[in-house]
Motif scaffolding. Sequence first.
Motif, PDB file in Angstrom:
ATOM      1  N   MET A 160     -22.442 -82.316  64.790  1.00 21.39           N
ATOM      2  CA  MET A 160     -23.516 -82.604  63.843  1.00 21.39           C
ATOM      3  C   MET A 160     -23.991 -81.316  63.178  1.00 21.39           C
ATOM      4  N   ASN A 161     -24.390 -81.420  61.933  1.00 23.47           N
ATOM      5  CA  ASN A 161     -24.881 -80.270  61.173  1.00 23.47           C
ATOM      6  C   ASN A 161     -26.399 -80.198  61.259  1.00 23.47           C
ATOM      7  N   ALA A 162     -26.907 -79.052  60.955  1.00 23.78           N
ATOM      8  CA  ALA A 162     -28.351 -78.877  60.946  1.00 23.78           C
ATOM      9  C   ALA A 162     -28.967 -79.785  59.889  1.00 23.78           C
ATOM     10  N   TYR A 163     -30.160 -80.279  60.150  1.00 21.85           N
ATOM     11  CA  TYR A 163     -30.819 -81.177  59.212  1.00 21.85           C
ATOM     12  C   TYR A 163     -31.104 -80.444  57.905  1.00 21.85           C
ATOM     13  N   GLY A 164     -30.771 -81.079  56.786  1.00 27.06           N
ATOM     14  CA  GLY A 164     -30.964 -80.481  55.478  1.00 27.06           C
ATOM     15  C   GLY A 164     -29.758 -79.734  54.950  1.00 27.06           C
TER      16      GLY A 164
END
Length: 251
Positions: A160-164
């Motif tokens: 998962m990628n960082a939010y934003g």
Amino acid sequence: MHLLFNKSPEEELRLWIEELTGASIGPDFQKGLKSGVILCNLINHLAPGSVKKINQSTLNWHQLENLTNFSKATTQYGLKPHDIFEANDLFENGNMTQVQTTLLALASMAKTLGCHSRVDIGVKYADKQERMFDEKMMKAGQCVIGLQMGTNKCASQAGMNAYGTRRHLYDPKVQIQPPMDNTTISLQMGTNKGASQAGMTAPGTRRAIYDQKLCTDKCDNSTMSLQMGYSQGANQSGQNFGLGRQIYDAK
């Protein structure tokens, strides 16, 4: 021991009661037990002295007394209150299913307490297994969540990628190299490819009116057609403002 195959519960109970009491119920199960005499003899065989007096009278209230004494004795023998029939269930033939339920529960309790017979009826109740836990173990159990409340085993945020984080768009129908990472999403998520504001005028720009039927030239995007309204040829000639108007008859 007699193994009972393809027999109704009533027939199984008949054989069991007749074996323990030595009495014959007769062809009618309800009428044979209605007086309560056989039932009182049954509970006295299982627990001697349970019913002190058994009425042999044919009077209704004597027979109802026998049934009441039998119910009290079965409670003391270990049956649960919800398993015991009421006197009228048997005496008035109101609920023979409940009567059979009581007698089957009595047979199961008798087997559990070690009363054996040649008729295999009822089930032996499981022995009570009590466990003693100290206070430390009881507190430790409060921190355990059962699987009925869900589990997070194998849950992970790997990949998962960082939010934003910015995500690129690509079209899976076009023969391009598939995305290299999770930051690229397909056109099913939407796209702004090809969107443009070319040809649009600034908000509030004046737009002239022209007539398409007159084959006039459309000079620019600021001119709109007569479908949006037309003021050519309009004038106020012949109109008077504030003057009196005479009325006459044209005829």
